[in-house]
Design a protein around this motif. Structure first.
Motif, PDB file in Angstrom:
ATOM      1  N   ILE A 210       0.834  -1.206   0.000  1.00 39.92           N
ATOM      2  CA  ILE A 210       0.000   0.000   0.000  1.00 39.92           C
ATOM      3  C   ILE A 210       0.866   1.253   0.000  1.00 39.92           C
ATOM      4  CG2 ILE A 210      -1.749   1.310   1.270  1.00 39.92           C
ATOM      5  CD1 ILE A 210      -2.785  -1.304   2.348  1.00 39.92           C
ATOM      6  N   GLN A 211       0.619   2.110  -0.990  1.00 35.63           N
ATOM      7  CA  GLN A 211       1.328   3.382  -1.040  1.00 35.63           C
ATOM      8  C   GLN A 211       0.519   4.475  -0.368  1.00 35.63           C
ATOM      9  OE1 GLN A 211       1.739   3.594  -5.280  1.00 35.63           O
ATOM     10  NE2 GLN A 211       3.893   2.952  -5.200  1.00 35.63           N
ATOM     11  N   ASP A 212      -0.785   4.401  -0.560  1.00 36.12           N
ATOM     12  CA  ASP A 212      -1.651   5.453  -0.065  1.00 36.12           C
ATOM     13  C   ASP A 212      -2.986   4.833   0.305  1.00 36.12           C
ATOM     14  OD1 ASP A 212      -2.687   7.849   0.541  1.00 36.12           O
ATOM     15  OD2 ASP A 212      -3.047   8.505  -1.521  1.00 36.12           O
ATOM     16  N   LEU A 213      -3.433   5.105   1.525  1.00 34.59           N
ATOM     17  CA  LEU A 213      -4.713   4.557   1.971  1.00 34.59           C
ATOM     18  C   LEU A 213      -5.776   5.629   1.778  1.00 34.59           C
ATOM     19  CD1 LEU A 213      -5.743   1.966   3.322  1.00 34.59           C
ATOM     20  CD2 LEU A 213      -5.380   3.052   5.505  1.00 34.59           C
ATOM     21  N   ARG A 214      -6.753   5.356   0.947  1.00 34.05           N
ATOM     22  CA  ARG A 214      -7.782   6.360   0.662  1.00 34.05           C
ATOM     23  C   ARG A 214      -8.997   6.133   1.563  1.00 34.05           C
ATOM     24  NH1 ARG A 214      -5.684  10.400  -1.234  1.00 34.05           N
ATOM     25  NH2 ARG A 214      -7.642  11.089  -2.131  1.00 34.05           N
ATOM     26  N   THR A 215     -10.181   6.320   0.997  1.00 37.40           N
ATOM     27  CA  THR A 215     -11.404   6.169   1.783  1.00 37.40           C
ATOM     28  C   THR A 215     -11.556   4.762   2.354  1.00 37.40           C
ATOM     29  OG1 THR A 215     -12.281   7.497   0.000  1.00 37.40           O
ATOM     30  CG2 THR A 215     -13.826   6.800   1.652  1.00 37.40           C
ATOM     31  N   CYS A 216     -11.997   4.685   3.598  1.00 33.97           N
ATOM     32  CA  CYS A 216     -12.250   3.381   4.206  1.00 33.97           C
ATOM     33  C   CYS A 216     -13.700   3.299   4.640  1.00 33.97           C
ATOM     34  CB  CYS A 216     -11.363   3.178   5.415  1.00 33.97           C
ATOM     35  SG  CYS A 216      -9.665   2.927   4.969  1.00 33.97           S
ATOM     36  N   THR A 217     -14.348   2.235   4.291  1.00 32.15           N
ATOM     37  CA  THR A 217     -15.750   2.050   4.656  1.00 32.15           C
ATOM     38  C   THR A 217     -15.875   0.884   5.623  1.00 32.15           C
ATOM     39  OG1 THR A 217     -16.236   2.718   2.403  1.00 32.15           O
ATOM     40  CG2 THR A 217     -18.061   1.889   3.677  1.00 32.15           C
ATOM     41  N   ILE A 218     -16.597   1.105   6.692  1.00 32.68           N
ATOM     42  CA  ILE A 218     -16.849   0.037   7.660  1.00 32.68           C
ATOM     43  C   ILE A 218     -18.277  -0.440   7.432  1.00 32.68           C
ATOM     44  CG2 ILE A 218     -16.771  -0.607  10.102  1.00 32.68           C
ATOM     45  CD1 ILE A 218     -14.165   0.658   9.181  1.00 32.68           C
ATOM     46  N   THR A 219     -18.437  -1.737   7.255  1.00 33.60           N
ATOM     47  CA  THR A 219     -19.759  -2.275   6.932  1.00 33.60           C
ATOM     48  C   THR A 219     -20.132  -3.392   7.900  1.00 33.60           C
ATOM     49  OG1 THR A 219     -19.004  -1.982   4.683  1.00 33.60           O
ATOM     50  CG2 THR A 219     -21.158  -2.926   4.946  1.00 33.60           C
ATOM     51  N   ARG A 220     -21.422  -3.468   8.183  1.00 32.03           N
ATOM     52  CA  ARG A 220     -21.931  -4.567   8.999  1.00 32.03           C
ATOM     53  C   ARG A 220     -22.712  -5.497   8.100  1.00 32.03           C
ATOM     54  NH1 ARG A 220     -25.566  -2.748  13.903  1.00 32.03           N
ATOM     55  NH2 ARG A 220     -26.551  -1.597  12.217  1.00 32.03           N
ATOM     56  N   LYS A 221     -22.281  -6.755   8.059  1.00 29.12           N
ATOM     57  CA  LYS A 221     -22.985  -7.726   7.207  1.00 29.12           C
ATOM     58  C   LYS A 221     -23.191  -8.997   8.011  1.00 29.12           C
ATOM     59  CE  LYS A 221     -20.754  -6.469   2.875  1.00 29.12           C
ATOM     60  NZ  LYS A 221     -19.530  -6.860   2.174  1.00 29.12           N
ATOM     61  N   GLY A 222     -24.436  -9.386   8.142  1.00 30.43           N
ATOM     62  CA  GLY A 222     -24.734 -10.645   8.833  1.00 30.43           C
ATOM     63  C   GLY A 222     -24.097 -10.747  10.204  1.00 30.43           C
ATOM     64  N   GLY A 223     -24.071  -9.646  10.951  1.00 28.21           N
ATOM     65  CA  GLY A 223     -23.531  -9.688  12.304  1.00 28.21           C
ATOM     66  C   GLY A 223     -22.022  -9.575  12.393  1.00 28.21           C
ATOM     67  N   LYS A 306     -31.243 -14.204  12.412  1.00 27.16           N
ATOM     68  CA  LYS A 306     -31.001 -15.519  11.811  1.00 27.16           C
ATOM     69  C   LYS A 306     -31.112 -15.448  10.293  1.00 27.16           C
ATOM     70  CE  LYS A 306     -32.012 -19.246  14.993  1.00 27.16           C
ATOM     71  NZ  LYS A 306     -33.008 -20.212  15.414  1.00 27.16           N
ATOM     72  N   LEU A 307     -32.163 -14.768   9.818  1.00 23.96           N
ATOM     73  CA  LEU A 307     -32.376 -14.665   8.374  1.00 23.96           C
ATOM     74  C   LEU A 307     -31.214 -13.911   7.728  1.00 23.96           C
ATOM     75  CD1 LEU A 307     -34.358 -14.990   5.901  1.00 23.96           C
ATOM     76  CD2 LEU A 307     -35.030 -12.669   6.367  1.00 23.96           C
ATOM     77  N   ARG A 308     -30.804 -12.838   8.390  1.00 21.00           N
ATOM     78  CA  ARG A 308     -29.737 -12.013   7.835  1.00 21.00           C
ATOM     79  C   ARG A 308     -28.436 -12.801   7.717  1.00 21.00           C
ATOM     80  NH1 ARG A 308     -30.652  -6.958  10.906  1.00 21.00           N
ATOM     81  NH2 ARG A 308     -32.242  -6.152   9.504  1.00 21.00           N
ATOM     82  N   LEU A 309     -28.179 -13.600   8.741  1.00 18.94           N
ATOM     83  CA  LEU A 309     -26.962 -14.406   8.722  1.00 18.94           C
ATOM     84  C   LEU A 309     -26.990 -15.386   7.563  1.00 18.94           C
ATOM     85  CD1 LEU A 309     -24.378 -14.935  10.342  1.00 18.94           C
ATOM     86  CD2 LEU A 309     -25.598 -16.767  11.501  1.00 18.94           C
ATOM     87  N   GLN A 310     -28.175 -15.987   7.386  1.00 16.87           N
ATOM     88  CA  GLN A 310     -28.335 -16.953   6.296  1.00 16.87           C
ATOM     89  C   GLN A 310     -28.105 -16.279   4.939  1.00 16.87           C
ATOM     90  OE1 GLN A 310     -29.204 -20.123   6.813  1.00 16.87           O
ATOM     91  NE2 GLN A 310     -29.490 -20.783   4.701  1.00 16.87           N
ATOM     92  N   GLN A 311     -28.707 -15.106   4.759  1.00 20.94           N
ATOM     93  CA  GLN A 311     -28.548 -14.380   3.494  1.00 20.94           C
ATOM     94  C   GLN A 311     -27.092 -14.026   3.258  1.00 20.94           C
ATOM     95  OE1 GLN A 311     -31.275 -11.239   4.371  1.00 20.94           O
ATOM     96  NE2 GLN A 311     -32.902 -12.088   3.088  1.00 20.94           N
ATOM     97  N   HIS A 312     -26.409 -13.620   4.317  1.00 23.11           N
ATOM     98  CA  HIS A 312     -24.997 -13.239   4.206  1.00 23.11           C
ATOM     99  C   HIS A 312     -24.153 -14.437   3.772  1.00 23.11           C
ATOM    100  CE1 HIS A 312     -21.257 -11.322   4.958  1.00 23.11           C
ATOM    101  NE2 HIS A 312     -20.947 -12.094   5.983  1.00 23.11           N
ATOM    102  N   LYS A 313     -24.452 -15.585   4.387  1.00 26.24           N
ATOM    103  CA  LYS A 313     -23.698 -16.808   4.049  1.00 26.24           C
ATOM    104  C   LYS A 313     -23.866 -17.149   2.576  1.00 26.24           C
ATOM    105  CE  LYS A 313     -23.365 -19.350   8.353  1.00 26.24           C
ATOM    106  NZ  LYS A 313     -23.996 -20.395   9.163  1.00 26.24           N
ATOM    107  N   LEU A 314     -25.118 -17.054   2.110  1.00 27.98           N
ATOM    108  CA  LEU A 314     -25.386 -17.389   0.707  1.00 27.98           C
ATOM    109  C   LEU A 314     -24.666 -16.419  -0.216  1.00 27.98           C
ATOM    110  CD1 LEU A 314     -29.181 -18.229   0.858  1.00 27.98           C
ATOM    111  CD2 LEU A 314     -27.282 -19.812   0.756  1.00 27.98           C
ATOM    112  N   ALA A 315     -24.682 -15.131   0.157  1.00 25.36           N
ATOM    113  CA  ALA A 315     -24.024 -14.123  -0.676  1.00 25.36           C
ATOM    114  C   ALA A 315     -22.530 -14.412  -0.777  1.00 25.36           C
ATOM    115  CB  ALA A 315     -24.255 -12.739  -0.094  1.00 25.36           C
ATOM    116  N   GLN A 316     -21.937 -14.803   0.363  1.00 33.29           N
ATOM    117  CA  GLN A 316     -20.509 -15.122   0.358  1.00 33.29           C
ATOM    118  C   GLN A 316     -20.215 -16.340  -0.498  1.00 33.29           C
ATOM    119  OE1 GLN A 316     -19.647 -15.367   4.576  1.00 33.29           O
ATOM    120  NE2 GLN A 316     -18.161 -13.723   4.317  1.00 33.29           N
TER     121      GLN A 316
END
Ligand SMILES: [Zn+2]
Length: 512
Positions: A210-223, A306-316
C-alpha cells in the motif's frame, strides 16, 4: 493502481458496542438531515421571502420523542438556501479570493451556503451539546451528510428515487488519510479507526504494497464487521492485448440450466445457491418465523438476525463461486467474447393481460417471478464483472457482441428459427445440424468475434453433446446421442453428414 481491498474486522466487545452505537446515531443524523431538507422544500421554497414559524420539536428524536431544546438546529426549518439555524452566520459561507502569485487575500465574498454546508456546521454544534453525537468522529458525521447529498444528486441527475428515511444503517465512511494501519504481522494487522481504536483484522494480502490509503468504509454484514479500503498500490496493469494478436478466443453463453457454456465444449454448473430446493425452503422458513413473531419483541429481532446471517452466508458462497468460474473462463483463452445482455429488462415482472371485459387473463405472473428469482440467483452480471476484472489483470480483451438470436442461429447454415432449439438440444430445421444448444450459442458468440473452428481438429469435447437425462423429450435426440457414443471420443469422426444420416429416417417424427 487504485483497488478496493476488503477485510473482516475482529473488534473486541467494547469496540463492537461503540460501532453499534455509532450506527444508531448516524442513522438518526441522516434521517434528521433528510427531514429538515424535505420540510424546507415542501413549505418554504414556494415562498421563501415570507417567514414561517414552525412548532419546535416536531422532528426531535424519532424514537424517544424527546425535544432537544427549542434551538436544536436540526429541528429548524430549511429555507431556499438551506437550513436557517439559530445563528444566521451559519447560513453563509465565506470564500476568500486570493492573488495567484502573492497568495494574499484580495477580498472575501459572503454567499448563502448550501444545505449540506449548513448541516455540517450545525453538526459541529450538535457535537458540543449532545453526548451521543460527540462520541462519533466528526469526519464520519460529515461523510454521513455527504452521502445524503449523493442521494439527492442521484435523484435529480440520474432519475433515482427520492432519498428514503432509513430504518437501519449498515455502513459509514472515513475520509482519506484518517485510518492508519498498524502492527502488520504475518496473518493479522490492526487498523486505527479514529473514535474506535485499534481494530484487529485478518490480513490476507501484502499490506506493505500500500502506497496510499484512501477512503475506508466500515460495513456490517450478517452480524460481522468488514473494512473496505480504497488503496493505491504499486502494481501496474499490463496493456490489453489487441484482438488481432490473440491466438485464441473463448465464447461464453450464460444460462440457467448450465450457468456458463464455453465454446470449447465445457460447462460451469449452476449451483442455484439461493433457489435450490433445500435453501429456498430454509429461507422461506426463516421468513415465516419472522412474520409469526410479535412486532417489536426480542424474539422477532432474534429471528431477523437468523435470516440475515443466512442471506450473508449465501451471498458469500455465491461470491466465491463466481470468482472460481471467472478464473476458469479467463484462463481458457487469450480473448473472451460475451453477449451484451440487458439483465434488468430480463427480470421485469409479467405484464398484466387484459381480457377486454375489464378483467384480466392469466399471465403466469407467479411463474415469471420464479424465473426472475432464478435469473438473479445466477448473478450473470456479477460473473461478467469478475471476468472483466480478471481479464484486465491478465491483459486479455473482453469483447461484447450482440445477444440477438445467439441461441436460434444455426452455426452450419446460418438459418435462424425459434424451432431450432428445444430445451438443451439444438437441431437445425433446414440442415439438421445437431449440437448442445448452450455450447452452440457460445460458439455463435465466439464466431461473431472471429473465433474459427479448424476442420478435422478436435475442438469438440466428447461430453459436449450430453444432455441431462431428465429432459430427454424426443427419440431423435436419443439417436443423436447414440451417434456420439458410437463415435466415441474421437471427435474428428463427427462429420455433419454422419449425423444427418442418423437424423433423416426420423423425419416424420411428430417432433420435427
Ligand atoms: Zn442449419
Amino acid at each position: 493502481m487504485q483497488v478496493r481491498w476488503n477485510f473482516k474486522l475482529l473488534p473486541n466487545q467494547t469496540q463492537e458496542a461503540t460501532l453499534e452505537d455509532w450506527m444508531v446515531t448516524l442513522r438518526k443524523h441522516r434521517n434528521y438531515a433528510l427531514r429538515e431538507r424535505t420540510t424546507g422544500f415542501e413549505t418554504n421554497n414556494k415562498d421563501s421571502e415570507s417567514s414561517i414559524i414552525y412548532g419546535y420539536g416536531s422532528y426531535c428524536d424519532l424514537e424517544s420523542r424527546i425535544e432537544f431544546g427549542s434551538c436544536c438546529p436540526l429541528t429548524c426549518p430549511v429555507l431556499k438556501h438551506g437550513v436557517v439555524p439559530h445563528n444566521l452566520g451559519l447560513a453563509t459561507k465565506e470564500t476568500k479570493v486570493k492573488d495567484k502569485d502573492t497568495k494574499k487575500v484580495l477580498e472575501t465574498i459572503v454567499k448563502w451556503d448550501n444545505a449540506s454546508g449548513i448541516q455540517m456546521k450545525v453538526t459541529t454544534q450538535l457535537r458540543n451539546s449532545l453526548w451521543n453525537f460527540a462520541r462519533v468522529d466528526s469526519n464520519v458525521l460529515q461523510r454521513n451528510v455527504a452521502h445524503l447529498d449523493t442521494a439527492f444528486s442521484n435523484f435529480y441527475k440520474l432519475g433515482r428515487g427520492y432519498p428514503n428515511f432509513i430504518r437501519r444503517l449498515d455502513s459509514f465512511e472515513y475520509k482519506p488519510g484518517y485510518v492508519k494501519l498498524r502492527h502488520i504481522r504475518k496473518n493479522y494487522a490492526t487498523a486505527y479507526l479514529p473514535g474506535i481504536g485499534d481494530v484487529k483484522f485478518h490480513n490476507s494480502r501484502d499490506l506493505t504494497l500500500i502506497q496510499d490509503l484512501r477512503t475506508c468504509t466500515i460495513t456490517r454484514k450478517g452480524g460481522s464487521w468488514y473494512i473496505s479500503m480504497l488503496v493505491n498500490i504499486a502494481d501496474i496493469l499490463p496493456d490489453v492485448m489487441p484482438l488481432e494478436k490473440c491466438k485464441s478466443v473463448v465464447g461464453i453463453d450464460v444460462g440457467i440450466n448450465k450457468l456458463i457454456a464455453l465454446s470449447d465444449g465445457s460447462f460451469q454448473e449452476n449451483k442455484r445457491i439461493s433457489t435450490n430446493k433445500r435453501t429456498a425452503r430454509r429461507m422461506a422458513m426463516r421468513q415465516r418465523a419472522i412474520s409469526r413473531k410479535l412486532k417489536g419483541s426480542k424474539n422477532k429481532i432474534k429471528a431477523v438476525k437468523k435470516l440475515r446471517l443466512q442471506q450473508h452466508k449465501l451471498a458469500q458462497h455465491r461470491d466465491g463461486y463466481d470468482w472460481q468460474i471467472a478464473k476458469v473462463v479467463v484462463d481458457t483463452a487469450d480473448a473472451i467474447a460475451k453477449e451484451d445482455l440487458n439483465i434488468k429488462n430480463m427480470v421485469k415482472r409479467a405484464k398484466p393481460k387484459h381480457d377486454g371485459k375489464g378483467g384480466y387473463k392469466r399471465n403466469n405472473a407467479a411463474q415469471k417471478t420464479g424465473l426472475n428469482k432464478v435469473i438473479l440467483d445466477a448473478s450473470w452480471g456479477d460473473i461478467f464483472d469478475k471476468i472483466a476484472w480478471l481479464a484486465l489483470k491478465a491483459g486479455k480483451p473482453v469483447v461484447e457482441v450482440s445477444a440477438r438470436h445467439t441461441s436460434q442461429e444455426c452455426p452450419k447454415c446460418g438459418h435462424i428459427d425459434k424451432k431450432n432449439r428445444k430445451g438443451e438440444k439444438f437441431l437445425c430445421t433446414v440442415c439438421h445440424h445437431v449440437d448442445h444448444a448452450d455450447t452452440k450459442a457460445s460458439r455463435t458468440i465466439g464466431k461473431r468475434v472471429g473465433l474459427v473452428f479448424l476442420k478435422n481438429k478436435k475442438t469438440l469435447r466428447a461430453d459436449c453433446a450430453k444432455v441431462t437425462p431428465s429432459s430427454y423429450q424426443s427419440d431423435w435426440v436419443e439417436t443423436g446421442n447414440h451417434a456420439f457414443e458410437v463415435a466415441g471420443n474421437d471427435a474428428s469422426n463427427l462429420t455433419v453428414g454422419y449425423l444427418r444420416d442418423m437424423a433423416e429416417p426420423l423425419k416424420e417424427s411428430p417432433h420435427l
